[in-house]
Design a protein around this motif. Structure first.
Motif, PDB file in Angstrom:
ATOM      1  N   ILE A   1       0.921  -1.225  -0.063  1.00  0.00           N
ATOM      2  CA  ILE A   1      -0.151   0.034   0.087  1.00  0.00           C
ATOM      3  C   ILE A   1       1.053   1.072  -0.085  1.00  0.00           C
ATOM      4  O   ILE A   1       0.464   2.283  -0.853  1.00  0.00           O
ATOM      5  N   PHE A   2       2.025   1.144   0.764  1.00  0.00           N
ATOM      6  CA  PHE A   2       2.899   2.329   0.703  1.00  0.00           C
ATOM      7  C   PHE A   2       3.521   2.616  -0.623  1.00  0.00           C
ATOM      8  O   PHE A   2       3.533   3.604  -1.092  1.00  0.00           O
TER       9      PHE A   2
ATOM     10  N   VAL B   1       1.443   4.345  -3.479  1.00  0.00           N
ATOM     11  CA  VAL B   1       1.513   5.929  -3.596  1.00  0.00           C
ATOM     12  C   VAL B   1       2.175   6.411  -4.760  1.00  0.00           C
ATOM     13  O   VAL B   1       2.030   7.404  -5.480  1.00  0.00           O
TER      14      VAL B   1
ATOM     15  N   MET C   1       7.785   4.540  10.391  1.00  0.00           N
ATOM     16  CA  MET C   1       6.844   3.732  10.036  1.00  0.00           C
ATOM     17  C   MET C   1       7.450   2.339   9.537  1.00  0.00           C
ATOM     18  O   MET C   1       7.130   1.071   9.930  1.00  0.00           O
TER      19      MET C   1
ATOM     20  N   ILE D   1      -0.443  12.447   2.668  1.00  0.00           N
ATOM     21  CA  ILE D   1      -0.804  10.906   2.465  1.00  0.00           C
ATOM     22  C   ILE D   1      -0.073  10.019   3.144  1.00  0.00           C
ATOM     23  O   ILE D   1      -0.496   9.222   3.801  1.00  0.00           O
ATOM     24  N   PHE D   2       1.314  10.110   3.323  1.00  0.00           N
ATOM     25  CA  PHE D   2       2.042   9.254   4.117  1.00  0.00           C
ATOM     26  C   PHE D   2       1.692   9.231   5.650  1.00  0.00           C
ATOM     27  O   PHE D   2       1.665   8.350   6.348  1.00  0.00           O
TER      28      PHE D   2
ATOM     29  N   LEU E   1      -1.645   7.350   6.104  1.00  0.00           N
ATOM     30  CA  LEU E   1      -1.574   5.870   5.775  1.00  0.00           C
ATOM     31  C   LEU E   1      -0.574   5.206   7.136  1.00  0.00           C
ATOM     32  O   LEU E   1      -1.129   4.118   7.209  1.00  0.00           O
ATOM     33  N   ALA E   2       0.369   6.096   7.371  1.00  0.00           N
ATOM     34  CA  ALA E   2       0.986   5.383   8.444  1.00  0.00           C
ATOM     35  C   ALA E   2       0.075   5.046   9.625  1.00  0.00           C
ATOM     36  O   ALA E   2       0.166   4.172  10.366  1.00  0.00           O
TER      37      ALA E   2
END
Lengths: 233, 220, 224
Positions: free
Chosen positions: B148-149, B152, C149, C209-210, C213-214
């Motif tokens: 999933i990372f 991006v 992360m 975004i990150f 997500l994290a």
């Protein structure tokens, strides 16, 4: 009445190997379950699932009817594992106030000091844990586990490698906990200490529950009896 | 029965490639500025479209695995990603060959090429990560999170030529017979992708069956 | 509000532990200063202004890695990670606390590196100081989130030491590139123009975004 700790058809695999098979277990509130078994029988695995560190491969566990990972549930559970789970770079007092904050303990400074007193570490409250002797570290670990007044206690071989003073502290703390109607599940090789405290006994053999029932007189007088009767040949 | 579908698709792909190569090499005229070399575009562009499609599917199935815990999503994730990495490599190589001939350079650090290279590194990293974890459940969980990372980067690759000025060509309009050839070739590549995914999935299923049997043997 | 209280508790704990042991922070400072000195020595003065953005962020990325890689690994001795997972602490609070602590440590390294850069390269870098500070914070947050992360992701892996750098750097590259471009431009004393604003928006988008997500995935990753 909701069981304090319950496992319903729990399986757990490590790769191919079934560490736990078909575990069905219920622990009533206020009782103390001694979890016995040889090394590799699955005691630590089962305790870790009760504690919420692992998820069961199949089946489910519950603490007072709720999921072990639930935040409220975690607040009511105290854990003492193989490691001492305190920080070497912090002082005894700092460690306890840290966990006091995380667990939302009211008046955490006073509680921390009270517990340091109880485990005999008040005089080194500001000493860094990395300077402590092994026995002192173990007693601090006990304080950390009981600090937030948990209703359920999960202890993995708590008596192993404890010095006399720490054993005495632990036994006192556990008896007090039982007197307050806490529920205790402890795995152990120290059969004598365990049998004295236990109200119920469960034996794991190669991942299966070989025996589960009340602690009987025979077990108290001859702690090895259970292994002889139900353990692996 | 599963084999039959693969063979049928295989035959279809073979026929399509023959037809497409005929059209690409013989029927279409040389392009005004690039001469004959532009024909590699009919493989370069659809390869990247295929890879992008595959990686999107892998991202979705990774999310589905984390949501449901069903191992079949993990099997699909790894199969699709492996095939996607193959198409990524084809896309990169064809692009570099084209660039060397047309621009005289193998590489440049513009936004499109850089993000594309990162894409290859990320998904290559995914495959290496999977190899490093033995327990199937942990492997599935950790690699799904990583997938999933990694995903991006895929929209970044796609939109890079819109967001920044790049060496890589902008989207352009093509005469209809070129579009047609492009799309026909994309169809062939998609079918090829499906064949590879099916084969890899079958391999993954067999591996899980063997794991299951091993567990049974240990349990007895 | 308990969430933020717990987050700051974790951040304070990490900072206190790191400042007492100073393992990672010393290595980080030394690395940063050494590289800046060496490059100043190795390259002609005029050339270094051109490469300033790239140089500084390479230094920050690698100096940062020394701190970030230890982020969750520091919980492994004494089984402290187990205690944190067992506590009524949302994994996102644990993550955020650690990320904040890491951010502060990294910003400290950068706060020393910039003046050192100014002195040894005879560079005027304070022309666009506040914008530069903003870029430093945004860029550092971007790769801190990723480093923290992935430290969580790999904490239980047997091959943690090998896997972590392999996985983390490709993900960080877009963030580092944006920070490099922006920093290089700002050190020259120019305000941000339209082209640079693309990079700025990209950096902010990357961070958002990150981070999201994290926060969403950290729980899944820590509980086996």
């Amino acid at each position: 009445m909701t069981h304090a700790v319950a496992a319903d058809d729990v399986w757990k695999y490590y790769g191919d190997y079934p560490a736990l098979r078909e575990i069905r277990l219920a622990v009533e509130p206020g009782s103390c379950l001694a979890l016995l078994g040889r090394n590799g029988a699955g005691k630590t695995t089962l305790l870790r699932i009760f504690a919420g560190f692992s998820k069961a491969g199949k089946g489910s566990v519950s603490i007072f009817g709720r999921d072990a990972r639930d935040l409220e549930t975690r607040r009511r559970v105290g854990i003492l594992g193989h490691g001492i789970s305190v920080y070497d770079e912090l002082s005894a007092f700092e460690n306890l106030t840290l966990f006091g904050r995380l667990y939302g303990v009211a008046d955490r400074r006073k509680t921390a000091l009270d517990w340091l007193e109880r485990v005999g570490l008040r005089h080194v409250r500001d000493g860094l844990v990395r300077e402590f002797s092994r026995g002192m570290r173990q007693r601090l670990a006990i304080a950390r586990a009981f600090l937030h007044d948990p209703q359920v206690l999960l202890l993995d071989e708590p008596f192993t490698a404890l010095d006399d003073r720490a054993i005495a502290v632990l036994q006192t703390v556990l008896r007090d906990a039982l007197a307050r109607q806490c529920t205790i599940v402890l795995s152990t090789h120290q059969l004598r200490e365990a049998m004295e405290l236990a109200t119920h006994v469960a034996l794991l053999a190669r991942g299966r529950l070989a025996y589960h029932g009340e602690r009987s007189a025979e077990m108290l007088s001859d702690p090895g009896w259970l292994y002889a009767r139900y353990g692996e040949s | 029965m599963r084999n039959k579908l693969v063979y049928i698709l295989g035959a279809l792909v073979a026929v399509l490639f023959v037809r497409n190569l005929y059209v690409i090499l013989n029927v279409l005229p040389d392009e005004a500025n690039q001469g004959a070399m532009y024909r590699i575009m009919f493989f370069h562009i659809p390869s990247w479209w295929t890879a992008g499609l595959a990686l999107t599917v892998a991202g979705v199935t990774s999310g589905l695995y984390l949501a449901t815990g069903k191992m079949k999503y993990d099997a699909i994730s790894v199969s699709v990603t492996e095939v996607a990495v193959a198409f990524l490599c084809i896309g990169m190589t064809t692009g570099m060959i084209w660039a060397r001939i047309i621009w005289g350079i193998w590489w440049t650090w513009d936004a499109r090429l850089t993000s594309a290279l990162i894409c290859v590194l990320l998904y290559g990293g995914y495959l290496i990560l999977r190899n490093g974890i033995e327990d199937p459940t942990s492997r599935a969980r950790i690699s799904a999170a990583f997938n999933i990372f990694a995903f991006v980067d895929v929209p970044i690759v796609w939109y890079s030529i819109r967001w920044w000025r790049t060496q890589h060509p902008q989207p352009m309009s093509l005469p209809p017979e070129m579009w047609s050839a492009l799309l026909w070739n994309w169809l062939a590549l998609i079918l090829l992708m499906i064949i590879f995914i099916k084969m890899r999935l079958r391999q993954e299923e067999m591996r899980r069956e063997v794991d299951g049997l091993r567990r049974l043997a240990h349990a007895i | 509000m308990a969430f933020w209280s717990q987050t700051f508790t974790i951040a304070a704990k990490d900072l206190r532990a790191e400042l007492r042991s100073k393992e990672a922070i010393n290595a980080s400072f030394s690395f940063s200063l050494t590289i800046l000195l060496l490059f100043s020595f190795a390259f002609v003065e005029e050339a270094t202004i051109d490469i300033a953005g790239g140089l500084l962020w390479i230094v920050f990325a690698f100096a940062g890695a020394l701190i970030l890689n230890r982020s969750f690994a520091r919980e492994l001795p004494n089984d402290c990670l187990d205690a944190l997972i067992a506590a009524p602490l949302p994994a996102s609070a644990l993550f955020l606390g650690k990320a904040l602590a890491n951010l502060l440590l990294l910003l400290a390294v950068e706060a020393v590196s910039f003046p050192v850069f100014g002195v040894f390269y005879n560079a005027r870098w304070t022309g666009q100081f506040w914008t530069l500070a903003l870029v430093a914070v945004l860029g550092t947050w971007g790769f801190t989130v990723i480093g923290t992360m992935f430290s969580a992701l790999t904490v239980n892996l047997r091959l943690r030491e090998v896997m972590l750098p392999l996985l983390v750097y490709p993900v960080m590259i877009p963030c580092l590139m944006a920070a490099m471009k922006l920093t290089g431009h700002l050190i020259g004393g120019e305000p941000l123009d339209a082209e640079m604003m693309v990079w700025m928006r990209f950096l902010i988008g990357f961070d958002v975004i990150f981070t999201a997500l994290a926060l969403a995935l950290v729980d899944v990753v820590l509980v086996s």
